[in-house]
Design a protein around this motif. Structure first.
Motif, PDB file in Angstrom:
ATOM      1  N   GLU A  14       5.804   0.669  28.216  1.00  0.00           N
ATOM      2  CA  GLU A  14       4.873   1.753  27.918  1.00  0.00           C
ATOM      3  C   GLU A  14       4.015   1.440  26.690  1.00  0.00           C
ATOM      4  N   ALA A  15       4.641   0.878  25.650  1.00  0.00           N
ATOM      5  CA  ALA A  15       3.898   0.529  24.438  1.00  0.00           C
ATOM      6  C   ALA A  15       2.962  -0.657  24.680  1.00  0.00           C
ATOM      7  N   LEU A  16       3.423  -1.633  25.457  1.00  0.00           N
ATOM      8  CA  LEU A  16       2.569  -2.785  25.783  1.00  0.00           C
ATOM      9  C   LEU A  16       1.368  -2.355  26.618  1.00  0.00           C
ATOM     10  N   ALA A  17       1.583  -1.411  27.520  1.00  0.00           N
ATOM     11  CA  ALA A  17       0.496  -0.946  28.387  1.00  0.00           C
ATOM     12  C   ALA A  17      -0.622  -0.314  27.572  1.00  0.00           C
ATOM     13  N   GLU A  18      -0.268   0.407  26.511  1.00  0.00           N
ATOM     14  CA  GLU A  18      -1.293   1.004  25.653  1.00  0.00           C
ATOM     15  C   GLU A  18      -2.159  -0.070  25.002  1.00  0.00           C
ATOM     16  N   ASP A  19      -1.537  -1.182  24.601  1.00  0.00           N
ATOM     17  CA  ASP A  19      -2.285  -2.270  23.980  1.00  0.00           C
ATOM     18  C   ASP A  19      -3.112  -3.040  25.007  1.00  0.00           C
ATOM     19  N   LEU A  20      -2.537  -3.301  26.172  1.00  0.00           N
ATOM     20  CA  LEU A  20      -3.232  -4.092  27.187  1.00  0.00           C
ATOM     21  C   LEU A  20      -4.336  -3.318  27.890  1.00  0.00           C
ATOM     22  N   GLU A  21      -4.298  -2.002  27.834  1.00  0.00           N
ATOM     23  CA  GLU A  21      -5.316  -1.188  28.500  1.00  0.00           C
ATOM     24  C   GLU A  21      -6.703  -1.479  27.933  1.00  0.00           C
ATOM     25  N   LEU A  24      -7.590  -5.590  29.075  1.00  0.00           N
ATOM     26  CA  LEU A  24      -7.752  -5.997  30.471  1.00  0.00           C
ATOM     27  C   LEU A  24      -8.694  -5.048  31.202  1.00  0.00           C
ATOM     28  N   ASP A  25      -9.480  -5.608  32.101  1.00  0.00           N
ATOM     29  CA  ASP A  25     -10.392  -4.808  32.913  1.00  0.00           C
ATOM     30  C   ASP A  25      -9.830  -4.665  34.319  1.00  0.00           C
ATOM     31  N   GLU A  26      -9.729  -3.428  34.772  1.00  0.00           N
ATOM     32  CA  GLU A  26      -9.256  -3.169  36.132  1.00  0.00           C
ATOM     33  C   GLU A  26     -10.399  -3.449  37.108  1.00  0.00           C
ATOM     34  N   PRO A  27     -10.177  -4.288  38.135  1.00  0.00           N
ATOM     35  CA  PRO A  27     -11.238  -4.551  39.111  1.00  0.00           C
ATOM     36  C   PRO A  27     -11.589  -3.293  39.913  1.00  0.00           C
ATOM     37  N   ASP A  28     -12.765  -3.315  40.515  1.00  0.00           N
ATOM     38  CA  ASP A  28     -13.212  -2.159  41.296  1.00  0.00           C
ATOM     39  C   ASP A  28     -12.312  -1.895  42.503  1.00  0.00           C
ATOM     40  N   TRP A  29     -11.791  -2.959  43.096  1.00  0.00           N
ATOM     41  CA  TRP A  29     -10.994  -2.807  44.309  1.00  0.00           C
ATOM     42  C   TRP A  29      -9.588  -2.301  44.033  1.00  0.00           C
ATOM     43  N   ALA A  30      -9.167  -2.275  42.782  1.00  0.00           N
ATOM     44  CA  ALA A  30      -7.777  -1.936  42.454  1.00  0.00           C
ATOM     45  C   ALA A  30      -7.425  -0.493  42.796  1.00  0.00           C
ATOM     46  N   GLN A  45      -1.109   6.542  39.653  1.00  0.00           N
ATOM     47  CA  GLN A  45      -0.975   6.516  38.205  1.00  0.00           C
ATOM     48  C   GLN A  45      -2.301   6.110  37.561  1.00  0.00           C
ATOM     49  N   GLU A  46      -2.719   6.818  36.507  1.00  0.00           N
ATOM     50  CA  GLU A  46      -4.006   6.552  35.857  1.00  0.00           C
ATOM     51  C   GLU A  46      -4.057   5.165  35.229  1.00  0.00           C
ATOM     52  N   ASP A  47      -3.020   4.784  34.499  1.00  0.00           N
ATOM     53  CA  ASP A  47      -3.017   3.498  33.806  1.00  0.00           C
ATOM     54  C   ASP A  47      -2.147   2.466  34.537  1.00  0.00           C
ATOM     55  N   PHE A  48      -2.230   2.464  35.859  1.00  0.00           N
ATOM     56  CA  PHE A  48      -1.383   1.574  36.648  1.00  0.00           C
ATOM     57  C   PHE A  48      -1.622   0.112  36.306  1.00  0.00           C
ATOM     58  N   TRP A  49      -2.891  -0.278  36.184  1.00  0.00           N
ATOM     59  CA  TRP A  49      -3.208  -1.695  35.974  1.00  0.00           C
ATOM     60  C   TRP A  49      -2.579  -2.211  34.674  1.00  0.00           C
ATOM     61  N   ALA A  50      -2.699  -1.441  33.617  1.00  0.00           N
ATOM     62  CA  ALA A  50      -2.146  -1.853  32.330  1.00  0.00           C
ATOM     63  C   ALA A  50      -0.612  -1.838  32.362  1.00  0.00           C
ATOM     64  N   THR A  51      -0.036  -0.869  33.046  1.00  0.00           N
ATOM     65  CA  THR A  51       1.422  -0.802  33.145  1.00  0.00           C
ATOM     66  C   THR A  51       1.976  -1.984  33.929  1.00  0.00           C
ATOM     67  N   ARG A  52       1.331  -2.332  35.047  1.00  0.00           N
ATOM     68  CA  ARG A  52       1.790  -3.487  35.831  1.00  0.00           C
ATOM     69  C   ARG A  52       1.591  -4.780  35.050  1.00  0.00           C
TER      70      ARG A  52
END
Length: 151
Positions: A14-21, A24-30, A45-52
């Motif tokens: 959860e803490a890493l996802a806040e930093d990586l959000e 990192l750029d989420e692609p349009d197709w995601a 989930q709103e921040d799925f890309w950063a969490t994954r």
């Protein structure tokens, strides 16, 4: 100094996802892509890309060098049986390799992960430093008496 093994995985991710959000750029197709063939809908989930991405960074650091094939197996699930009345047992289905590969490429661009020729991907010293620093911050914020011995 705290390491990624000293804090619970969910709090670290959860803490890493806040930093990586921010990084990192989420692609349009995601927003339309499923995370595996065993899923019916894309993640809500709103921040799925950063969490994954945070989860993948932690897994690569823990199990690296690791390839996309093995990571897809870990992010997979059970696909229901295919007969009419669903009495057949679930079949094993892998996670989306394209999703994993794209996130790993973005982590490589940020110099958090590197490719080990013929072995897969492993975490770089910058990535390990990010994990350890984040783990230290998470450990300070946690109010759990059983983790005081690591502080």
């Amino acid at each position: 100094m705290a390491t990624m093994y000293d804090v619970p995985a969910d709090a670290l991710i959860e803490a890493l996802a806040e930093d990586l959000e921010e990084r990192l750029d989420e692609p349009d197709w995601a927003q339309f892509a499923k995370t595996g063939v065993d899923r019916e809908l894309p993640p809500e989930q709103e921040d799925f890309w950063a969490t994954r991405a945070a989860s993948l960074l932690r897994k690569v650091a823990d199990r690296g060098p690791v390839g996309v094939e093995r990571l897809a197996t870990e992010y997979g699930g059970g696909k229901p049986g295919s007969n009419r009345y669903r009495v057949a047992p679930d079949k094993r289905a892998d996670g989306s390799r394209n999703l994993i590969r794209t996130i790993l490429q973005q982590l490589e661009e940020e110099d958090l992960v590197e490719t080990a020729e013929g072995e897969g991907r492993r975490v770089t010293p910058e990535g390990q430093s990010l994990l350890d620093d984040t783990a230290g911050n998470v450990l300070e914020d946690l109010d759990r008496p059983e983790l005081e011995r690591y502080a």
